[in-house]
Design a protein around this motif. Structure first.
Motif, PDB file in Angstrom:
ATOM      1  N   ALA B  96      49.643  54.874  39.368  1.00 17.33           N
ATOM      2  CA  ALA B  96      47.997  55.428  39.320  1.00 17.33           C
ATOM      3  C   ALA B  96      47.999  54.228  40.782  1.00 17.33           C
ATOM      4  O   ALA B  96      47.255  53.575  40.056  1.00 17.33           O
ATOM      5  CB  ALA B  96      47.664  54.920  38.096  1.00 17.33           C
ATOM      6  N   LEU B 102      44.348  58.348  37.380  1.00 12.47           N
ATOM      7  CA  LEU B 102      44.894  58.166  36.124  1.00 12.47           C
ATOM      8  C   LEU B 102      44.362  58.693  35.565  1.00 12.47           C
ATOM      9  O   LEU B 102      44.733  59.079  34.888  1.00 12.47           O
ATOM     10  CB  LEU B 102      43.816  56.044  35.470  1.00 12.47           C
ATOM     11  CG  LEU B 102      44.719  55.512  34.346  1.00 12.47           C
ATOM     12  CD1 LEU B 102      46.260  55.890  34.017  1.00 12.47           C
ATOM     13  CD2 LEU B 102      43.468  54.171  34.343  1.00 12.47           C
ATOM     14  N   VAL B 115      52.302  53.387  32.463  1.00 14.48           N
ATOM     15  CA  VAL B 115      51.375  53.205  33.239  1.00 14.48           C
ATOM     16  C   VAL B 115      51.102  51.350  34.419  1.00 14.48           C
ATOM     17  O   VAL B 115      51.993  50.764  34.100  1.00 14.48           O
ATOM     18  CB  VAL B 115      49.872  53.114  33.217  1.00 14.48           C
ATOM     19  CG1 VAL B 115      48.919  53.590  34.318  1.00 14.48           C
ATOM     20  CG2 VAL B 115      49.614  53.793  31.976  1.00 14.48           C
ATOM     21  N   ALA B 117      49.353  50.566  37.666  1.00  9.32           N
ATOM     22  CA  ALA B 117      47.945  50.966  38.141  1.00  9.32           C
ATOM     23  C   ALA B 117      48.360  49.856  39.199  1.00  9.32           C
ATOM     24  O   ALA B 117      47.852  48.759  39.653  1.00  9.32           O
ATOM     25  CB  ALA B 117      46.673  50.010  36.896  1.00  9.32           C
ATOM     26  N   THR B 119      45.378  47.363  40.666  1.00  9.21           N
ATOM     27  CA  THR B 119      44.064  46.907  40.249  1.00  9.21           C
ATOM     28  C   THR B 119      42.753  46.854  41.559  1.00  9.21           C
ATOM     29  O   THR B 119      42.253  46.588  40.970  1.00  9.21           O
ATOM     30  CB  THR B 119      44.043  45.901  39.751  1.00  9.21           C
ATOM     31  OG1 THR B 119      44.998  45.207  40.315  1.00  9.21           O
ATOM     32  CG2 THR B 119      44.659  46.159  38.398  1.00  9.21           C
ATOM     33  N   PHE B 122      40.587  49.100  40.899  1.00  8.28           N
ATOM     34  CA  PHE B 122      39.799  49.940  39.800  1.00  8.28           C
ATOM     35  C   PHE B 122      38.662  49.169  39.833  1.00  8.28           C
ATOM     36  O   PHE B 122      38.147  47.732  39.605  1.00  8.28           O
ATOM     37  CB  PHE B 122      40.414  49.484  39.119  1.00  8.28           C
ATOM     38  CG  PHE B 122      41.928  51.148  38.097  1.00  8.28           C
ATOM     39  CD1 PHE B 122      42.694  51.036  39.108  1.00  8.28           C
ATOM     40  CD2 PHE B 122      41.396  51.561  37.734  1.00  8.28           C
ATOM     41  CE1 PHE B 122      42.969  51.935  38.391  1.00  8.28           C
ATOM     42  CE2 PHE B 122      42.367  52.097  36.961  1.00  8.28           C
ATOM     43  CZ  PHE B 122      43.278  52.886  37.543  1.00  8.28           C
ATOM     44  N   LEU B 137      41.540  50.018  32.126  1.00  4.42           N
ATOM     45  CA  LEU B 137      42.241  48.970  32.329  1.00  4.42           C
ATOM     46  C   LEU B 137      42.455  48.779  31.246  1.00  4.42           C
ATOM     47  O   LEU B 137      42.675  47.198  30.744  1.00  4.42           O
ATOM     48  CB  LEU B 137      42.491  48.350  33.736  1.00  4.42           C
ATOM     49  CG  LEU B 137      43.389  49.130  34.750  1.00  4.42           C
ATOM     50  CD1 LEU B 137      43.756  48.671  35.796  1.00  4.42           C
ATOM     51  CD2 LEU B 137      44.186  50.567  34.189  1.00  4.42           C
ATOM     52  N   VAL B 147      50.610  48.716  30.353  1.00  2.00           N
ATOM     53  CA  VAL B 147      49.893  49.193  31.106  1.00  2.00           C
ATOM     54  C   VAL B 147      50.178  47.677  32.226  1.00  2.00           C
ATOM     55  O   VAL B 147      50.623  46.822  31.586  1.00  2.00           O
ATOM     56  CB  VAL B 147      48.981  48.778  30.430  1.00  2.00           C
ATOM     57  CG1 VAL B 147      47.480  48.676  32.862  1.00  2.00           C
ATOM     58  CG2 VAL B 147      48.166  50.227  29.999  1.00  2.00           C
ATOM     59  N   LYS B 149      50.314  45.943  36.430  1.00  2.00           N
ATOM     60  CA  LYS B 149      49.533  45.802  36.575  1.00  2.00           C
ATOM     61  C   LYS B 149      49.456  44.926  37.783  1.00  2.00           C
ATOM     62  O   LYS B 149      50.145  44.235  37.810  1.00  2.00           O
ATOM     63  CB  LYS B 149      47.904  45.686  36.397  1.00  2.00           C
ATOM     64  CG  LYS B 149      46.673  45.905  35.189  1.00  2.00           C
ATOM     65  CD  LYS B 149      45.593  45.440  35.044  1.00  2.00           C
ATOM     66  CE  LYS B 149      46.133  45.452  33.452  1.00  2.00           C
ATOM     67  NZ  LYS B 149      44.317  44.639  32.973  1.00  2.00           N
TER      68      LYS B 149
END
Ligand code: TPP
Ligand code: TPP
Ligand code: SF4
Ligand code: SF4
Ligand code: MG
Ligand code: MG
Lengths: 339, 621, 621, 339
Positions: B96, B102, B115, B117, B119, B122, B137, B147, B149
């Motif tokens: 994502a 996401l 996941v 991600a 960050t 975010f 998150l 998850v 990151k």
């Protein structure tokens, strides 16, 4: 084919065995006759001619020509002919269309064919009416026309086919008249020789639904009064005993009387090959009764011909990638082997 | 695959684990390069010898506002060490690139899935754009997932600190950082992508270098930080021996047409007008000029098909290609081709309808349109492709039928097939069908509408041939002479001939094949087109579970293969899943009076295997 | 009728004989005015109170070469003293204006029937044009018929000797001579035609006078020469009490639309492009400007339907009208109307297809096109008219459905209905349905795609209404808000809603009625559209002969009335005659899985009663 | 509505609640902004505006306007709008279209709308590319353009939209530029006031697929050098410090340098309202770099407006046949009674 063979072609060779089914008196007969008389003189064997048409009285034309013929669908002849010419540049392709076929339903294909400059010869039979569907007004009908679909008179301003064509960037724009046979034939020959799209508006009488629509230029008297025969390199002189000319005034084109011995230096000398379409456009605006009706070739310029360019790109590429094989195509991109 | 649960904190060296199958979805903003990232991962995996299947999904807008849900672009790829048929129902791994990506995709992720991600994105601004209240998150909403990151953007910028690129250009490389990470996670080498970047940015070496640097940085980041505790490996699939490439549906279609051209000796003429998802066929064919291909981008779909008809008339292989709304516009001209009895191939890459509908989504809802969407009784053969690679074969078959029977043929594909890809075993050229055609040249007793006794096709007589001058057109023709005829009996005769000609095709096409219990049984799942993968998967699963379920897939939708009625009669229940309201089901019911059970899904996306399994179980009682 | 055999020679005063039914066909060159002659005979008979039915038949060319077969124009009229349903299978009397007309029509004439020939035209030149070797009036080929000869042309010229008209104008009157003769033979007064001529040639009184003179001459010629020994009389039919007029299908359609406009309060906007046989709807509506009708002769069929959609959007009653090839062009825009959910009436006056086909001939072969000829799942209600007068009612019903359900509705007619005519009992204005519509005006909580619970129609909210500003378009809409939506579930919902909306129409349309044995039996002849007359005649005959045959006729082709399945199940055999290759039959088979027996005729002309009787007997075994 | 009410409208009132979804940097934003700023000044209440579009990036326009809007199908906006305007002359109908939408698939409706002179305001967003389908060449793309569908360069000569419009007999023909906001707004206002079809070509930058297509006139430097602002009654003077002018030479229009104090009498003084479209046509031919790029209103003439004429005929007829009733219509022609 050899030159001798083609020399032997006559008008008769271009007449098909199908009964001609236009109304007696229809201007289409005269045009058919002119075309059948002209094609044998072009030095091409018969099988090299194709006539493509849309739908309308005029579009029945291919059936009467003993050549290859394609009676397509309403308005689409330019598109069908474009595909044909792009793949078969060896053929001489004539497009036959009507004012409804070309300018109503087929308007879009018409303008795109012209801008692309596809090597087609296009005859637009303009009778200012829908003939085949029995008499509704067309996009060239004058305002106020009473027809079945406009019992109180039509309200749409007509197109001027020449203006439309020039607005698209057409390279060959001409006008002739069904019954002016020698003139029509000479224009047809010019069109045949033009390499890009050769567009001819042919004023055509529909004696059933719009009789005498062009009497302002076709009647015996009107003819000598109002027909302005435009010729490359010649001054714009017309009328009885050539007593009138066209010159440019401060507010645009003007008619000048030319008594015997008058000074003709102001009269515009026509140049069909100027790059800008403006002059031809200006001339195309002239309309009877105020002005004469321009006939002949208004514009003829050279511009790259579409199908030649298209084929040129292909040939160039074939040349550059001589080793292109189906095998190499299938195997192009990233491959891996599983064994 | 089931990824073993692992704490993120631990920094012990990662263990290598073999898995047989994984579904990965890359999701980000339209500008984030997700299609490219996904394609690179796909190619690398293909070259490693995995079987695979892909499903791109992009928004209808060119570039919706960044950070919004509307702008999310996704690419799903499934790789496996065995034969697979779909890109997978649910992703195991989701990359994502921002909160919107996401949010838009998390619902699909497998329970316990991974996941990864970025960050950096975010932040409150992006939460707002994505319509999110709190940081997903952090707020516990991802509790069921694992998850990981990383600050893709920061890392990317840092990696490129000493280059001359402006920040925007640097940031554009961040998808390569993600790709590097995923390569690491799945134990793939970055080499294929490095080579590809060098070629792609040949003229911009500094861009190539930056991208490669970031790609490596992503890979190294995992290697060094031991972000992941486990690395995975998906081994080669055992595919049939041969040379393979990964191919998209529209590419296979374009190449199939070129192959048909070579095997028939006819130059291709493609008349087309751009439309999603068909445009790529035009783009691709436009790049094959060395094969004598003419492409014509016409002023509209009507001109496109008419020009193709003109080209066929002159002896080329006239092809036109569009999607639903464009096909609607071609109806009148297709009827002209039918009436003048010239070959023509009409490709319909179906999308979500009606009207403009859902241009970038997939659907199978043009079948009845291509069957019946013309005035008068106007039958045409209709074929359908069922996978990306299948487009190649179907294209050749369409050309064969069109030229053999002198008839327009419709080839149905759809957005899912067109944009999806799969490994394709490249055929030997000699093994391809011989499609050579014979133009008519004999002037003696020439009749433009004389018919071949076998096929009922008329002679293809080209303009330019001495002595064969003749006229064709859309008015009813007299059988034989081809002259206009208003004779009532002739019209009836010609109407039947046009219909019989299409029926004759059934004489020489293969029977419908049943997989499972060929002798019949409880349930047959009958499909056509892009439902093949999901159906195959579902039937395999069900049979493994011991259910009496079979499957059959129809390539020929008009005419039907001769044995279809008989096949249907062998099963208690026939279930037909279609991405429409039951179009082929209607045709089969009318023809065979069998109570086909129609199972419809009209959501702009393919069936999931699980949906089919569930529905089949209903019918199995 | 059976005309008693009578020698031509005898000159005893003619006896008057009552007959109940006669079929007369006028045939001549396109220029001979046969349509006019036939229409005049029809009108006179109508005013006398006969029931009648007409069938004009003209060539596709405006004016094919005189004297040729291609140029023959015909007009058949049947008059009766009782309720009739068709213009008759075979003529009892043939008026032949020239050898081509004789040749083209003699095969149809009843055995022992009457030929009245214009001997002036029976010369070698015309034989050649008609492709005849010897004089049919002399060579014995008419042996089975009763032939009456007269020199129409000579007589006409002689009658007009002392007028100033040129010969051509004189000769143009010769059809009136024939008409005069036929009036005499069937004991009708010439008065109606005299009045009509006076009005028609108001501005050319000399032409009116000449025509009237010739008409009288024809009548007198029979009266004096006693050419015929018997005169016939066909008495008034006992029709339902009321005021009647004779009406053509296209007129009834046009008037029906105006009536719908008046009853709904919506101004009509007709966007159309001329095409045979639909143009007369445009012509007729163009003459009703005093009813606030706007007609727009567009540049093509696409513009025509689009303009109508624009008009509907603005609150008018958008209508478009065409025939098969034009309808094909409207497909894409019909789908737009379907998607934006605006009312629209699309009239398809079917003709012989496919492609340009047989423009002046009739056929029922556009049903599947209008059902399915659009991309995506795109259902629309489809209605069909079955007789000329029925067009009036069906037009009103189409408007009702379109405005109630906010949906495009297709109305099918055909060339046979459009150009045919029959007596029509003029309805009382108050008895016509109330079609008033309510535009949405309330801005509070306005949702452009909120739905009426009953009909599932959305509100019709006109531009110009304060506070209702909203956007519509062809992309998928979110239910309620109408905003663009790419949501998969919403697309599925909307697809079903569009389909259900059409299905809802079935809730309130009348059940399919069975005539004959409503409780079921051996054979049901099921029809739709213009086959009504022939089917009714055939079933009546068969029942009189004691056969267990019933009939039912479908006006609603989508959706089907709720009881259709049940009706079909009540009959051992269902026979469906269609002027196509079995289109409605296909739909019924698919829906009800009943083995409907399709009986097809694709000859550009209607079924004869006798054909249906024969086919029914086959099924009765 | 009262004047006070309308005076209170602001740009904000014309912004819908839908997220604008063009690419960042797209010229469409500037046009949207200009339109939203102009409409409040026209003295019409908001509900009287309708925006009708075809398909394309540009055609997403209606969604962003808080007016009535109709996002129709590709190329057909002029037809939809014509039907609407013919029945609802009280509405002010704006048509939004692209170079592909208007001149490729929609070419036919475009030219017929213009010849009919329907009372529509038409904005053609010309970015010389197909935006929405991701970058194929369009009918206004220059020859040789390399796009996805023309990897070796396009071969079709482009249309000049102004020439096409003038060729059809258009009554109002103008050109402006997305980012020339004050100019664009003034042209929009002129269009709003024109009664027939008001056609504006708006040069629009597609920064994704055809960036800087108009840099020859939009770049800071080019702007002052090449923009020729055509204004009624004013001489055709342009360039830095107005040092250049356009005059008519023997072979057509010419550029003349105008040093300080030069004689400007030869410079053409623009008259937008001359009956003949020839002068405007000539001016429309001018192209950079040889010539400046004409911007502004090239032609604005009065001609009967289509829907007014159509409605006029209906009203006249209603007046003349006041007693027309449904009953009389049903009972027209010969009738008889059966009792
Ligand atoms: C798609 C379609 N729409 C309408 C028609 C009916 N139609 C045939 S010819 C014609 C117009 C003919 O006018 P024109 O092109 O001027 O030819 P003319 O008959 O006057 O020579 C029309 C409307 C058709 N054949 N096909
Ligand atoms: C009938 C049909 N054909 C093709 C398309 C695909 N299509 C959508 S927009 C477009 C062209 C857009 O170009 P343009 O009008 O210049 O608009 P722009 O996106 O550049 O603003 C095309 C080909 C379609 N939607 N419908
Ligand atoms: S209707 Fe007119 S154009 Fe057609 S054939 Fe007759 S005279 Fe010619
Ligand atoms: S693709 Fe081009 S025209 Fe379309 S929104 Fe993006 S920048 Fe604008
Ligand atoms: Mg015409
Ligand atoms: Mg564009």
């Amino acid at each position: 084919m050899t030159a001798t063979e083609t020399l032997e072609l006559t008008k008769k060779d271009f007449q098909s065995d199908q009964e001609v089914r236009w109304c007696p008196g229809c201007g289409d007969y005269a045009i058919l006759s002119a075309v059948q008389a002209t094609l044998p003189e072009l030095g091409l064997p018969k099988e090299k001619f194709v006539v493509v048409s849309g739908i309308g009285c005029s579009s029945r034309f291919p059936y009467y020509m003993n050549t290859y013929g394609f009676h397509s669908i309403h308005g689409r002849a330019p598109a069908v002919a474009t595909g044909l010419k792009m793949t078969r540049p060896d053929l001489q392709v004539w497009v036959v269309t009507g004012d409804g076929d070309a300018l109503s339903i087929g308007g879009n294909h018409f303008i795109h064919m012209l801008r692309r400059n596809v090597g087609l010869k296009v005859m637009l039979f303009n009778n200012r009416i829908y003939g085949l569907t029995k008499g509704q007004y067309s996009p060239t009908s004058e305002i106020g026309k009473r027809t079945k679909s406009t019992p109180l008179g039509s309200l749409d301003a007509p197109f001027n086919p020449l203006s439309v064509a020039l607005g698209t960037g057409a390279t060959f724009v001409a006008r002739s008249v069904d019954i002016f046979q020698p003139h029509l034939k000479s224009v047809l020959k010019r069109a045949a020789a033009h390499e890009g799209t050769a567009f001819i508006e042919i004023l055509q009488n529909c004696n059933i639904f719009n009789d005498k629509a062009f009497s302002g230029v076709t009647d015996k008297a009107a003819r000598s009064e109002n027909a302005l025969y435009v010729e490359d390199g010649k001054p714009l002189i017309y009328g009885k005993e050539n007593r009138r000319g066209i010159r440019r005034g401060p507010a645009g084109l003007e008619v000048v009387e030319l008594p015997e011995g008058a000074d003709e230096s102001e009269i515009i000398v026509w140049d069909e090959a100027v790059r800008s379409p403006s002059a031809a456009f200006e001339l195309a605006q002239l309309q009877a009764p105020e002005f004469p009706v321009p006939l002949g070739v208004l514009r003829a310029v050279d511009r790259p011909v579409y199908e030649q360019q298209v084929i040129g790109q292909i040939r160039e590429r074939e040349e550059a990638k001589k080793d292109a094989s189906l095998e190499s195509l299938l195997n192009s991109g990233d491959t891996w082997e599983v064994s | 695959m089931t990824l073993p649960v692992a704490g993120q904190e631990a920094a012990t060296p990662a263990t290598l684990e073999k898995i047989s199958d994984v579904v990965i979805r890359f999701a980000g903003d339209s500008g984030d390069g997700m299609q490219l990232t996904g394609s690179q991962f796909t190619n690398t995996s293909a070259l490693l010898g995995n079987d695979l299947s892909t499903l791109p999904d992009f928004p209808a807008e060119i570039r919706a506002p960044t950070g919004t849900l509307a702008g999310v672009s996704g690419f799903q790829v499934r790789i496996a060490d065995h034969d697979i048929h779909t890109p997978g129902d649910v992703p195991d791994v989701l990359i994502a690139m921002n909160p919107a990506a996401l949010k838009a995709n998390i619902a699909d992720l497998k329970e316990g899935g991974v996941v990864i991600a970025n960050t950096d994105e975010f932040n409150v601004r992006n939460f707002k754009k994505a319509g999110i209240e709190t940081d997903p998150l952090e707020d516990g909403s991802l509790a069921g997932f694992r998850v990981y990151k990383a600050d893709f953007t920061t890392m990317t910028r840092r990696t490129l600190e000493d280059t001359d690129l402006d920040t925007r250009s640097k940031d554009r490389c961040k998808n390569l950082f993600a790709l590097g990470m995923v390569y690491w996670l799945f134990s793939r080498s970055i080499d294929t992508t490095v080579e590809w970047l060098k070629v792609k940015f040949k003229r911009k070496p500094e861009i190539a270098a930056a991208n490669i640097k970031v790609l490596k940085a992503g890979w190294n980041f995992c290697d060094i930080t031991q972000l992941f505790q486990v690395r995975y490996e998906v081994e080669k699939a055992t595919l049939e021996p041969g040379v393979y490439r990964n191919i998209h549906g529209n590419s296979a279609l374009a190449i199939g047409l070129v192959a048909a051209s070579r095997r028939s000796g006819l130059p291709i003429f493609l008349g087309a007008y751009p439309i999603t998802p068909a445009s790529d066929v035009l783009h691709e064919l436009a790049s094959y000029k060395e094969f004598g291909v003419t492409t014509f981008q016409a002023e509209d779909e009507i001109a496109a098909v008419c020009a193709s008809i003109g080209a066929s008339y002159g002896g080329a292989l006239g092809v036109t290609c569009s999607s639903g709304p464009g096909i609607a516009l071609k109806a009148e001209a297709m009827n002209l081709a039918l009436m003048v009895e010239l070959p023509l191939v009409v490709c319909d890459i179906q999308r979500g309808g009606p009207s403009t509908g859902l241009p970038t989504k997939t659907e199978q809802s043009d079948l009845l349109q291509v069957m019946f969407g013309r005035n008068g009784d106007s039958p045409v053969p209709v074929l359908s492709a069922s996978t990306p690679a299948d487009c190649f074969d179907v294209a050749m078959e369409a050309v064969r039928i069109a030229t053999t029977y002198m008839v327009p043929v419709v080839l149905l594909s759809d957005g899912y097939i067109a944009n999806g890809s799969e490994p394709w075993r490249i055929p030997e050229v000699e093994s391809l069908p011989d499609l050579r055609v014979q133009f008519h040249e004999d002037a003696e007793n020439f009749q433009p509408y004389a018919r071949n006794e076998e096929t009922l096709g008329r002679p293809w007589a080209l303009p330019g041939t001495p002595g064969l001058e003749h006229r064709v057109g859309g008015l009813e023709k007299e059988e034989g002479s081809g002259n206009i005829s208003y004779d009532p009996d002739n019209h009836e005769l010609m109407t039947h001939l046009r219909s019989d000609k299409v029926k004759r095709v059934a004489r020489e096409i293969p029977d419908l094949e049943v997989h499972g219990s060929p002798d019949g049984g409880k349930l047959l799942i009958l499909g056509w087109g892009s439902t093949l993968g999901a159906i195959t998967g579902a039937v395999n699963d069900l049979r493994e579970q011991g259910h009496d379920v079979s499957r059959a897939h129809m390539r020929y939708l008009n005419p039907f293969p001769s044995n279809v009625g008989e096949v249907l009669s062998r099963f208690e229940t026939v279930l037909m899943p279609e991405m429409n309201l039951g179009q082929l089901s209607l045709l089969l019911r009318a023809e065979y009076l069998k109570d086909i059970k129609s199972y419809t899904k009209v959501q702009g996306k393919p069936f999931a295997k699980s949906e089919l399994v569930a529905k089949a179980l209903e019918h199995l009682g």
